[in-house]
Design a protein around this motif. Structure first.
Motif, PDB file in Angstrom:
ATOM      1  N   GLU A  55       3.377  -1.594 -11.501  1.00 45.68           N
ATOM      2  CA  GLU A  55       3.228  -2.107 -10.145  1.00 45.68           C
ATOM      3  C   GLU A  55       3.904  -3.457  -9.975  1.00 45.68           C
ATOM      4  N   SER A  56       4.075  -4.190 -11.090  1.00 52.52           N
ATOM      5  CA  SER A  56       4.668  -5.519 -11.000  1.00 52.52           C
ATOM      6  C   SER A  56       6.190  -5.480 -10.977  1.00 52.52           C
ATOM      7  N   LYS A  57       6.779  -4.304 -11.274  1.00 55.16           N
ATOM      8  CA  LYS A  57       8.228  -4.203 -11.288  1.00 55.16           C
ATOM      9  C   LYS A  57       8.778  -4.235  -9.863  1.00 55.16           C
ATOM     10  N   PRO A  58      10.005  -4.748  -9.671  1.00 54.58           N
ATOM     11  CA  PRO A  58      10.609  -4.790  -8.342  1.00 54.58           C
ATOM     12  C   PRO A  58      10.708  -3.389  -7.741  1.00 54.58           C
ATOM     13  N   VAL A  59      10.368  -3.281  -6.452  1.00 52.91           N
ATOM     14  CA  VAL A  59      10.442  -2.003  -5.762  1.00 52.91           C
ATOM     15  C   VAL A  59      11.185  -2.183  -4.452  1.00 52.91           C
ATOM     16  N   LEU A  60      11.701  -1.103  -3.941  1.00 53.35           N
ATOM     17  CA  LEU A  60      12.313  -1.092  -2.624  1.00 53.35           C
ATOM     18  C   LEU A  60      11.744   0.113  -1.904  1.00 53.35           C
ATOM     19  N   LEU A  61      10.901  -0.147  -0.910  1.00 53.31           N
ATOM     20  CA  LEU A  61      10.220   0.921  -0.184  1.00 53.31           C
ATOM     21  C   LEU A  61      10.923   1.194   1.138  1.00 53.31           C
ATOM     22  N   ARG A  62      10.987   2.477   1.477  1.00 60.42           N
ATOM     23  CA  ARG A  62      11.615   2.909   2.724  1.00 60.42           C
ATOM     24  C   ARG A  62      10.698   3.886   3.442  1.00 60.42           C
ATOM     25  N   PRO A  63      10.860   4.026   4.781  1.00 61.17           N
ATOM     26  CA  PRO A  63      10.075   5.040   5.500  1.00 61.17           C
ATOM     27  C   PRO A  63      10.236   6.408   4.854  1.00 61.17           C
ATOM     28  N   GLY A  64       9.111   7.101   4.706  1.00 60.50           N
ATOM     29  CA  GLY A  64       9.104   8.404   4.046  1.00 60.50           C
ATOM     30  C   GLY A  64       8.634   8.338   2.606  1.00 60.50           C
ATOM     31  N   ASP A  65       8.639   7.141   2.003  1.00 62.72           N
ATOM     32  CA  ASP A  65       8.170   6.993   0.630  1.00 62.72           C
ATOM     33  C   ASP A  65       6.653   7.217   0.553  1.00 62.72           C
ATOM     34  N   LYS A  66       6.209   7.646  -0.623  1.00 61.72           N
ATOM     35  CA  LYS A  66       4.781   7.867  -0.859  1.00 61.72           C
ATOM     36  C   LYS A  66       4.408   7.331  -2.238  1.00 61.72           C
ATOM     37  N   GLY A  67       3.134   6.994  -2.411  1.00 64.89           N
ATOM     38  CA  GLY A  67       2.678   6.607  -3.735  1.00 64.89           C
ATOM     39  C   GLY A  67       1.907   5.309  -3.768  1.00 64.89           C
ATOM     40  N   ALA A  68       1.636   4.859  -5.001  1.00 61.76           N
ATOM     41  CA  ALA A  68       0.806   3.677  -5.222  1.00 61.76           C
ATOM     42  C   ALA A  68       1.434   2.417  -4.641  1.00 61.76           C
ATOM     43  N   ALA A  69       2.751   2.295  -4.725  1.00 61.20           N
ATOM     44  CA  ALA A  69       3.406   1.093  -4.208  1.00 61.20           C
ATOM     45  C   ALA A  69       3.232   0.980  -2.699  1.00 61.20           C
ATOM     46  N   VAL A  70       3.234   2.111  -2.008  1.00 60.71           N
ATOM     47  CA  VAL A  70       3.030   2.092  -0.554  1.00 60.71           C
ATOM     48  C   VAL A  70       1.579   1.732  -0.235  1.00 60.71           C
ATOM     49  N   ARG A  71       0.640   2.227  -1.026  1.00 59.22           N
ATOM     50  CA  ARG A  71      -0.762   1.851  -0.821  1.00 59.22           C
ATOM     51  C   ARG A  71      -0.948   0.348  -0.999  1.00 59.22           C
ATOM     52  N   THR A  72      -0.280  -0.223  -1.987  1.00 56.96           N
ATOM     53  CA  THR A  72      -0.348  -1.674  -2.187  1.00 56.96           C
ATOM     54  C   THR A  72       0.195  -2.409  -0.966  1.00 56.96           C
ATOM     55  N   LEU A  73       1.308  -1.934  -0.450  1.00 59.74           N
ATOM     56  CA  LEU A  73       1.879  -2.532   0.762  1.00 59.74           C
ATOM     57  C   LEU A  73       0.904  -2.439   1.925  1.00 59.74           C
ATOM     58  N   GLN A  74       0.308  -1.283   2.130  1.00 56.99           N
ATOM     59  CA  GLN A  74      -0.631  -1.103   3.238  1.00 56.99           C
ATOM     60  C   GLN A  74      -1.847  -2.010   3.101  1.00 56.99           C
ATOM     61  N   ARG A  75      -2.342  -2.159   1.869  1.00 60.89           N
ATOM     62  CA  ARG A  75      -3.495  -3.047   1.661  1.00 60.89           C
ATOM     63  C   ARG A  75      -3.141  -4.492   2.017  1.00 60.89           C
ATOM     64  N   LYS A  76      -1.951  -4.920   1.601  1.00 58.36           N
ATOM     65  CA  LYS A  76      -1.533  -6.292   1.901  1.00 58.36           C
ATOM     66  C   LYS A  76      -1.348  -6.495   3.400  1.00 58.36           C
ATOM     67  N   LEU A  77      -0.772  -5.521   4.069  1.00 59.74           N
ATOM     68  CA  LEU A  77      -0.594  -5.612   5.524  1.00 59.74           C
ATOM     69  C   LEU A  77      -1.940  -5.608   6.237  1.00 59.74           C
ATOM     70  N   HIS A  78      -2.882  -4.818   5.734  1.00 67.16           N
ATOM     71  CA  HIS A  78      -4.221  -4.788   6.340  1.00 67.16           C
ATOM     72  C   HIS A  78      -4.929  -6.125   6.130  1.00 67.16           C
ATOM     73  N   ARG A  79      -4.799  -6.665   4.924  1.00 63.73           N
ATOM     74  CA  ARG A  79      -5.417  -7.958   4.634  1.00 63.73           C
ATOM     75  C   ARG A  79      -4.853  -9.062   5.537  1.00 63.73           C
ATOM     76  N   GLY A  80      -3.587  -8.955   5.886  1.00 65.23           N
ATOM     77  CA  GLY A  80      -2.955  -9.935   6.763  1.00 65.23           C
ATOM     78  C   GLY A  80      -3.204  -9.682   8.231  1.00 65.23           C
ATOM     79  N   ARG A  81      -3.916  -8.585   8.571  1.00 67.03           N
ATOM     80  CA  ARG A  81      -4.256  -8.214   9.956  1.00 67.03           C
ATOM     81  C   ARG A  81      -3.056  -7.676  10.730  1.00 67.03           C
ATOM     82  N   TYR A  82      -2.140  -7.014  10.016  1.00 69.46           N
ATOM     83  CA  TYR A  82      -0.981  -6.394  10.660  1.00 69.46           C
ATOM     84  C   TYR A  82      -1.127  -4.874  10.753  1.00 69.46           C
TER      85      TYR A  82
END
Length: 264
Positions: A55-82
């Motif tokens: 999870e700590s490795k560099p990632v590049l996420l795009r629309p349509g991607d699925k998986g743990a890295a996207v869940r991490t992104l969603q959690r961070k966006l939710h925490r920021g109220r976005y």
């Protein structure tokens, strides 16, 4: 309309060792006749990368991607109220809208792609600029310049959303003509309409009217440009949360003027 930036991906190519270096790096043995015979290198060790390291490795996420890295992104966006959609690991349209909201709030280049720089920025506090410093503790601010909506509770931002406001053009549709303008000024929520409602200019979801026929509402079309007849369009999932929070009588402040240059 303004173009999204494209993240550059530079492929990494390992440089082969020169012959002399390869000989020095590879185990060898000498036969009785004095000939040197290179031994095959040992097989690579089995990877023991942990989930945390992955999870700590560099990632590049795009629309349509699925998986743990996207869940991490969603959690961070939710925490920021976005982001107010499900944490489902799917980079869908609602996630994309939240990415845009953060990028606008942070004054970053707008892009559908999410790389290490944005993921790192999500862990840092964002310096927030208030539109109405003397406004009520609980209020809604609509920034036409940034195409951004912010809800405050106890003077703290608790919902930050990408929006699409009036296209600022003359229109005539279904026998009705007018100017597609979101008015600037100080207003209050006058009426609420839950769920989907359909009028001569289209369908609206969870509408919060703050002047005449102008409302904040959810929509299936929230592009990166002002595109409405004057209303303030929000992503559907965000509009659900907005409707729960904002009641009749809440102050709504509209400021600014849209400019493509503001996003360059």
């Amino acid at each position: 309309m303004f173009a999204l930036s494209a993240a550059a991906v530079v492929p990494f190519t390992e440089t082969p060792l020169p012959a002399s270096a390869a000989s020095a790096a590879t185990p060898a043995t000498t036969s009785a006749a004095g000939a040197v015979r290179l031994l095959s290198p040992p097989p690579p060790a089995e990877s023991t990368t942990t989930e945390e390291e992955a999870e700590s490795k560099p990632v590049l996420l795009r629309p349509g991607d699925k998986g743990a890295a996207v869940r991490t992104l969603q959690r961070k966006l939710h925490r920021g109220r976005y982001y107010f959609g499900p944490i489902n690991g799917k980079y869908d349209e609602q996630t994309k809208f939240a990415v845009w909201a953060f990028q606008k709030h942070k004054r970053m280049m707008l892009s559908n792609q999410v790389g290490p720089k944005m993921l790192s920025a999500l862990d840092k506090p964002v310096r927030h600029k208030v539109l109405v410093p003397q406004g009520a503790a609980n209020r809604v601010e609509i920034n036409l310049t940034k195409q951004l909506l912010v809800v405050y509770r106890s003077r703290r931002p608790v919902l930050i959303s990408h929006i699409s406001t009036g296209a600022e053009v003359r229109y005539c549709e279904n026998g009705r003509c007018g100017n597609a303008i979101t008015p600037v000024g100080d207003f209050r929520v006058l009426r609420r309409a839950p769920g989907w409602t359909t009028g001569p200019l289209g369908s609206m979801y969870n509408s919060l009217y703050f002047t005449g026929a102008i409302a904040m509402h959810g929509s299936t079309k929230v592009p990166l440009r002002p595109a409405s007849h004057g209303c303030v369009r929000l992503p559907l999932e965000t509009s659900k949360r907005l409707y729960q929070m904002v009641k009749i009588g809440e102050p709504v402040h509209v400021r600014g003027k849209f400019s493509v240059r503001a996003f360059r």
